[in-house]
Design an enzyme around this catalytic site. Structure first.
Site, PDB file in Angstrom:
ATOM      1  N   LYS A 168       0.284  -5.692  -6.264  1.00 18.28           N
ATOM      2  CA  LYS A 168       1.626  -5.255  -5.859  1.00 18.28           C
ATOM      3  C   LYS A 168       1.972  -5.609  -4.308  1.00 18.28           C
ATOM      4  CE  LYS A 168       2.526  -1.446  -9.081  1.00 18.28           C
ATOM      5  NZ  LYS A 168       2.621   0.163  -9.028  1.00 18.28           N
TER       6      LYS A 168
ATOM      7  N   SER B 194       1.018   0.450  -3.881  1.00 18.63           N
ATOM      8  CA  SER B 194       0.477   1.821  -4.354  1.00 18.63           C
ATOM      9  C   SER B 194       0.659   1.904  -5.596  1.00 18.63           C
ATOM     10  CB  SER B 194       1.242   2.883  -3.458  1.00 18.63           C
ATOM     11  OG  SER B 194       0.576   4.160  -4.093  1.00 18.63           O
ATOM     12  N   ASP B 195      -0.294   2.480  -6.490  1.00 15.79           N
ATOM     13  CA  ASP B 195      -0.131   2.650  -7.800  1.00 15.79           C
ATOM     14  C   ASP B 195      -0.880   4.176  -8.082  1.00 15.79           C
ATOM     15  OD1 ASP B 195       0.461   1.617 -10.378  1.00 15.79           O
ATOM     16  OD2 ASP B 195      -1.467   1.965 -10.910  1.00 15.79           O
ATOM     17  N   THR B 196      -0.391   4.955  -8.972  1.00 22.67           N
ATOM     18  CA  THR B 196      -1.192   6.122  -9.328  1.00 22.67           C
ATOM     19  C   THR B 196      -1.548   6.206 -11.054  1.00 22.67           C
ATOM     20  OG1 THR B 196       0.495   7.316  -7.706  1.00 22.67           O
ATOM     21  CG2 THR B 196      -0.619   8.677  -9.577  1.00 22.67           C
TER      22      THR B 196
END
Length: 183
Positions: free
Chosen positions: A51, A67-69
């Site tokens: 990203k 960011s990634d969750t």
């Protein structure tokens, strides 16, 4: 310095505003399909890096935050539910269990890249079929990894949290603040 959040998440935007006063959001359009046999922690890190890198190409003078969750239960990534039935299956899996939430962050500029992962363990109380059905009447489950938002109505299902609460929401505020000092 120009800061860009490579996300369209309103929660991440709200959390980043606690750390950086002025920034813009530019969502990264990437393929978020996990690779076959890719470990959840590797997947979430790869997503954050991709990203940020995607947006940095278009804004080379900026500091880009990707960011990634991922919600992970029994080593299975529980992404955003496709529909109500998918959400129901996820909640049944989380019921009475402890699962992990990983939020990976990639901060990239033309001169520097710093990546980190924040983790939290979340334990749900056992949920009845009725509780799940009632919860699914609201649309809170939509667009949420694991079909729940820790800061929303689903908070009543959570027995305990160990780790960074803001990693569960989607952006580890304190760790991000400390890391941004390097830029």
């Amino acid at each position: 310095m120009q800061y860009i959040l490579a996300s369209q998440s309103p929660r991440r935007k709200e959390l980043l505003a606690r750390v950086v006063a002025d920034f813009q959001t530019v969502p990264a359009d990437i393929d978020e399909t996990p690779y076959p046999s890719e470990q959840p922690i590797d997947y979430v890190q790869r997503m954050a890096i991709q990203k940020a890198a995607t947006i940095l190409k278009y804004y080379p003078e900026a500091v880009v935050i990707g960011s990634d969750t991922s919600v992970v239960c029994q080593n299975q990534i529980l992404g955003k539910p496709q529909d109500k039935n998918d959400a129901k299956s996820m909640l049944e899996m989380l019921s009475g269990q402890t699962h992990e939430v990983y939020t990976a962050v990639s901060i990239q500029s033309k001169d520097k890249v710093v990546n980190f992962i924040s983790k939290a363990a979340v334990t749900f109380y056992p949920l009845t079929e009725e509780e799940i059905a009632q919860y699914l009447l609201d649309d809170e489950y939509k667009d949420k990894a694991g079909a729940y938002a820790v800061q929303g109505v689903a908070s009543k299902f959570i027995q305990s949290i160990e780790g960074d609460y803001y990693a569960i929401v989607g952006l580890p505020v304190a760790a991000l603040y400390q890391t941004l000092k390097q830029f």
